[in-house]
Scaffold this active site. Sequence first.
Site, mmCIF file in Angstrom:
data_model
loop_
_atom_site.group_PDB
_atom_site.id
_atom_site.type_symbol
_atom_site.label_atom_id
_atom_site.label_comp_id
_atom_site.label_asym_id
_atom_site.label_seq_id
_atom_site.Cartn_x
_atom_site.Cartn_y
_atom_site.Cartn_z
ATOM 1 C CE LYS A 117 -3.983 2.066 2.386
ATOM 2 N NZ LYS A 117 -4.977 1.940 3.467
ATOM 3 C CB SER B 200 -8.730 1.038 5.318
ATOM 4 O OG SER B 200 -9.363 2.258 5.096
ATOM 5 C CB SER C 167 -8.290 3.873 2.446
ATOM 6 O OG SER C 167 -7.486 3.237 3.415
HETATM 7 N N1 GLN Z 1 -13.500 4.510 5.664
HETATM 8 C C1 GLN Z 1 -12.923 4.969 6.890
HETATM 9 C C2 GLN Z 1 -12.501 6.414 6.752
HETATM 10 O O1 GLN Z 1 -12.664 6.956 5.705
HETATM 11 C C3 GLN Z 1 -11.779 4.097 7.289
HETATM 12 C C4 GLN Z 1 -10.536 4.388 6.579
HETATM 13 C C5 GLN Z 1 -9.388 3.562 7.042
HETATM 14 O O2 GLN Z 1 -9.553 2.569 7.736
HETATM 15 N N2 GLN Z 1 -8.196 4.020 6.724
HETATM 16 O O3 GLN Z 1 -12.012 6.999 7.676
#
Ligand code: GLN
Length: 486
Positions: free
Chosen positions: A78, A177, A153
Amino acid sequence: MELYELGLKEAATKIKNKEISSTELTKSLLDRIEARNGEINAYVTVDRDIALEMAQSSDTRIKEGNPRLIEGVPLGIKDLFCTKGVRTTACSHILDNFIPPYESTVTTNLWNAGGVLLGKTNMDEFAMGSSNESSYFGAVKNPWDLSRTPGGSSGGSAAAVADYQCAASTGSDTGGSIRQPASFTGTVGIKPTYGRCSRFGMVAFASSLDQAGAFARNVEDAALMLRSMSGYDEKDSTSADRPIENYDEKLDQFDIKGLKIGLPKEYFVDGLDPKVKEIIDQSIKNFTDQGAEVVEISLPHTKYAVPAYYIVAPAEAAANLARYDGMRYGLRVEGDNLMDTYMKTRTEGFGMEVKRRIMIGNYTLSSGYYDAYYTKAQRVRALITKDFVDAFEQVDVIFTPTTPTPAFKIGGKVEDPVQMYLNDIFTVATSLAGLPGLSVPAGKMGFEGANLPVGLQMIGPAFSERQLLRTAYAHEQMTKFEPLKA
Ligand code: GLN
């Protein structure tokens, strides 16, 4: 069968036995990426020379008879893990020229285990999002249905694994995410206990929640990947000083009989797609047929998890992202004076969603509002954590759907941030409590004419990764989920 279709364990074993070389495997995956990335957009940086150089070193170690745990297997990383000398952008314009002078601990561990850097995967900007649409480099497409999101994400990491553009990848999970994209792409995704993987060298989003984890196409590979990347690190003060466990070993040594599975009543409610519920019910039945016991539990503060998360995470993000000022590294847009340079740099450098979070975060932290929002959210967080402590006095593991629906259409929620945030309804509480959670494919459902995967989330007590992975392995044996064809 093509080499790029091999799983992590399979590939490592074949390389160790000299049936294939790391170089051959790496070339096969690089070609696969070249053929597919235009469509899927899972990778934002691929450096053929570095990948082949690392593969060559692996092949040399094999020749010398010194193979390591995942020797020679190329991995997707990532793009928020700093990789020394290789551009690391967090998929933000503000970092799109950033070449880190140091390596993250997670990737260092992977290279020490013999892994090969295949490329950096696409993600929501600074990991803020649930659909990968906030990436500066454009959305990632779900390989199951190109009109849909792979989730976010860590959308690129999940899509790359599902599409055979790597056998395993790293992700990060602040509020879901890893688990949500795993659910959307029919892959296995594990977020370990907060502190299990080092945060050193991970671009920070919300430091009290951020945790690294892994994606793979099966439970054993996810376990092997987690084993290779985790461990204590003195460079991260929140790192847990506990030995690394051999998560991938003896996965089948697990007795389902007597396993107590908690089903939180707050998670099986309106908004949950009835077809998703049906698939999850079938998974639960598979366990009870084998002698597991189901206990209805209550996590009474669940309804406050999304609001509390969307105060705590932006507050920490606003503080963390203050460092991007155009002075030290990253983008700089010259202005008339210092303040003007700050403003121009940040106005141009950050995307919409990141700006929204910074504004929410600064608002909730401002004097006069601090107690009403931030302190209150921290209190709610403590109550949510206690809900889980109480629940784990009654049960061994908690099962829930990972997401209320399968993958939604690209563009479907992007105009409505609250709808987007609500997609995290089943994943954020685990993060606020710092507990390990994973998502395993439970089944597929026809959805607006598509055939999409649905994930089962398993949540365990702190540092119960081993037990969680064994439970997931048992589920995998019973479910026989068919991954996407290459
Ligand atoms: N969807 C969540 C957010 O936008 C989680 C994102 C994540 O876990 N990095 O904060």
